[in-house]
Design a protein around this motif. Structure first.
Motif, mmCIF file in Angstrom:
data_model
loop_
_atom_site.group_PDB
_atom_site.id
_atom_site.type_symbol
_atom_site.label_atom_id
_atom_site.label_comp_id
_atom_site.label_asym_id
_atom_site.label_seq_id
_atom_site.Cartn_x
_atom_site.Cartn_y
_atom_site.Cartn_z
ATOM 1 N N ASN A 162 4.385 46.941 44.617
ATOM 2 C CA ASN A 162 5.634 47.514 44.133
ATOM 3 C C ASN A 162 6.148 46.796 42.890
ATOM 4 O OD1 ASN A 162 5.632 49.375 46.214
ATOM 5 N ND2 ASN A 162 6.878 48.113 47.563
ATOM 6 N N LEU A 163 5.981 45.481 42.871
ATOM 7 C CA LEU A 163 6.418 44.704 41.704
ATOM 8 C C LEU A 163 5.600 45.075 40.476
ATOM 9 C CD1 LEU A 163 8.246 42.498 40.571
ATOM 10 C CD2 LEU A 163 6.524 40.797 41.276
ATOM 11 N N THR A 164 4.308 45.320 40.680
ATOM 12 C CA THR A 164 3.445 45.724 39.564
ATOM 13 C C THR A 164 3.894 47.069 38.994
ATOM 14 O OG1 THR A 164 1.566 44.539 40.534
ATOM 15 C CG2 THR A 164 1.069 46.220 38.883
ATOM 16 N N TYR A 165 4.190 48.021 39.891
ATOM 17 C CA TYR A 165 4.705 49.325 39.454
ATOM 18 C C TYR A 165 6.011 49.157 38.695
ATOM 19 C CZ TYR A 165 1.665 52.883 41.577
ATOM 20 O OH TYR A 165 0.625 53.734 41.857
ATOM 21 N N LEU A 166 6.908 48.337 39.250
ATOM 22 C CA LEU A 166 8.217 48.137 38.628
ATOM 23 C C LEU A 166 8.081 47.585 37.214
ATOM 24 C CD1 LEU A 166 11.292 48.003 38.702
ATOM 25 C CD2 LEU A 166 11.097 45.771 39.841
ATOM 26 N N LYS A 167 7.241 46.573 37.046
ATOM 27 C CA LYS A 167 7.073 45.968 35.726
ATOM 28 C C LYS A 167 6.456 46.954 34.738
ATOM 29 C CE LYS A 167 6.714 41.103 37.140
ATOM 30 N NZ LYS A 167 5.834 39.895 37.209
ATOM 31 N N ALA A 168 5.483 47.749 35.203
ATOM 32 C CA ALA A 168 4.835 48.723 34.325
ATOM 33 C C ALA A 168 5.823 49.799 33.888
ATOM 34 C CB ALA A 168 3.645 49.353 35.039
ATOM 35 N N GLU A 170 9.162 49.504 33.832
ATOM 36 C CA GLU A 170 10.152 48.867 32.959
ATOM 37 C C GLU A 170 9.611 48.727 31.534
ATOM 38 O OE1 GLU A 170 11.033 45.194 34.892
ATOM 39 O OE2 GLU A 170 12.781 46.009 35.956
ATOM 40 N N LYS A 171 8.350 48.319 31.404
ATOM 41 C CA LYS A 171 7.744 48.146 30.095
ATOM 42 C C LYS A 171 7.696 49.471 29.336
ATOM 43 C CE LYS A 171 3.541 46.472 27.805
ATOM 44 N NZ LYS A 171 2.191 45.869 28.004
ATOM 45 N N SER A 177 10.191 55.269 26.463
ATOM 46 C CA SER A 177 10.002 56.419 27.349
ATOM 47 C C SER A 177 11.282 56.636 28.159
ATOM 48 C CB SER A 177 8.812 56.189 28.287
ATOM 49 O OG SER A 177 7.618 56.067 27.545
ATOM 50 N N LYS A 178 12.118 57.525 27.691
ATOM 51 C CA LYS A 178 13.440 57.705 28.305
ATOM 52 C C LYS A 178 13.519 58.861 29.294
ATOM 53 C CE LYS A 178 15.319 54.230 26.217
ATOM 54 N NZ LYS A 178 15.687 53.038 27.004
ATOM 55 N N SER A 179 12.498 59.721 29.335
ATOM 56 C CA SER A 179 12.481 60.805 30.322
ATOM 57 C C SER A 179 11.214 60.664 31.152
ATOM 58 C CB SER A 179 12.531 62.171 29.636
ATOM 59 O OG SER A 179 11.485 62.310 28.699
ATOM 60 N N VAL A 180 11.372 60.712 32.484
ATOM 61 C CA VAL A 180 10.275 60.377 33.389
ATOM 62 C C VAL A 180 10.093 61.472 34.441
ATOM 63 C CG1 VAL A 180 9.416 58.677 35.049
ATOM 64 C CG2 VAL A 180 10.785 57.929 33.082
ATOM 65 N N ALA A 194 12.394 53.832 37.762
ATOM 66 C CA ALA A 194 12.575 54.352 36.404
ATOM 67 C C ALA A 194 14.051 54.399 36.018
ATOM 68 C CB ALA A 194 11.943 55.742 36.288
ATOM 69 N N LYS A 195 14.869 54.843 36.950
ATOM 70 C CA LYS A 195 16.304 54.941 36.659
ATOM 71 C C LYS A 195 16.911 53.565 36.470
ATOM 72 C CE LYS A 195 19.674 57.348 35.557
ATOM 73 N NZ LYS A 195 19.598 58.247 34.403
ATOM 74 N N LYS A 196 16.542 52.635 37.324
ATOM 75 C CA LYS A 196 17.072 51.275 37.202
ATOM 76 C C LYS A 196 16.586 50.597 35.922
ATOM 77 C CE LYS A 196 17.818 50.333 42.110
ATOM 78 N NZ LYS A 196 17.429 49.522 43.287
ATOM 79 N N ALA A 197 15.404 51.031 35.439
ATOM 80 C CA ALA A 197 14.876 50.456 34.197
ATOM 81 C C ALA A 197 15.615 50.982 32.973
ATOM 82 C CB ALA A 197 13.381 50.750 34.073
#
Length: 281
Positions: A162-168, A170-171, A177-180, A194-197
């Motif tokens: 999950n941390l790996t997904y979060l960092k990717a 966020e990057k 990339s503002k729309s996901v 994505a929203k928290k990022a």
């Protein structure tokens, strides 16, 4: 002459009202007689007539109507008259759209017939209508165990993953990339990342009705229901601007398991690339 016409119309209305009350009274008596003789199908038909003619009696006859419906549904089930059974529940829910007991009973029939995803939807609605309805909660958790794959829980508890997904994510978001779009959102965890990022627009699609409802609850519990648009759709069916207003700048997904071929992840990603994702200039 005008006064005479008005009086005539008044008498006509009074006559119609008296006829309605008489028909309702007779139908109630007939329904009770049929119940005493265990003729549940005819009793059900009489109650339908009463409730359509006299909506003001819905609260008064509610419990008796439920009993009649459930007994008639048991008979229809034993006779394999499945479509008639579903028709009766649809009629009942038109009369009592927010009745958790009827929703739960409908779910139980669907579950026994193998329609587990549809059953989960009715159980979930029953719990939403009455959070203290123990039978509906037990039914919902039971059907969820059939539908929510065990690998999903394993992944949710994989902190490193999950941390790996979060960092990717966020990057990517911090890089512009503002729309996901989250394909196969499950519980909605990647959408919330994505929203928290800082993503401005987040869309999430989920094919499973159970997981879609679960994602709604999880997103709402995190106060993001107005910030993440959830779609009960297969990603291949998403259309612009019908479902999302424009192409997105980032697609995320975690549908990498035995369902790799079920959702058609390769086709989904190709579709997203060609139709939903902004193309590099």
């Amino acid at each position: 002459m005008p006064n005479s016409n008005a009086k005539l119309h008044s008498n006509h209305r009074s006559g119609r009202e008296a006829s309605r009350r008489e028909l309702v009274s007779r139908s109630l008596q007939s329904a009770q007689h049929c119940l005493e003789n265990q003729d549940f199908g005819t009793a059900y038909a009489h109650y339908l007539l009463v409730l359509n003619l006299a909506p003001e009696l819905r609260t008064t006859v509610k419990e008796t109507f439920q009993f009649t419906l459930f007994k008639w549904a048991e008979e229809l089930d034993s006779l394999a008259r499945i479509q008639d059974l579903f028709n009766c529940y649809e009629q009942a829910l038109e009369l009592y759209p927010n009745d958790e007991v009827i929703c739960n009973s409908m779910g139980e029939h669907l579950f026994r017939m193998g329609f587990r995803d549809e059953a989960a939807g009715y159980f979930h609605k029953a719990v939403k209508l009455n959070p203290n309805f123990a039978d509906a909660k037990e039914n919902f958790y039971r059907v969820a165990n059939w539908l929510v794959e065990r690998w999903h829980f394993i992944m949710l508890n994989d902190a490193k993953r999950n941390l790996t997904y979060l960092k990717a994510i966020e990057k990517a978001v911090h890089s512009g990339s503002k729309s996901v779009l989250d394909i196969g959102t499950g519980t909605g965890i990647l959408s919330m990342f994505a929203k928290k990022a800082g993503a401005s627009f987040v869309y999430a699609c989920e094919l499973s009705k159970t997981m879609y409802e679960l994602a709604h609850d999880v997103v709402a519990a995190n106060n993001m229901e107005s910030e993440i648009k959830l779609l009960h759709l297969k990603s291949l069916d998403i259309e612009i601007p019908k479902h999302i207003p424009e192409r997105v700048s980032l697609v995320v997904t975690e549908t990498v398991d035995a369902g790799l071929f079920g959702e058609g992840i390769v086709e989904s990603l190709i579709h997203a690339w060609e139709h939903l994702l902004l193309q590099p200039k």
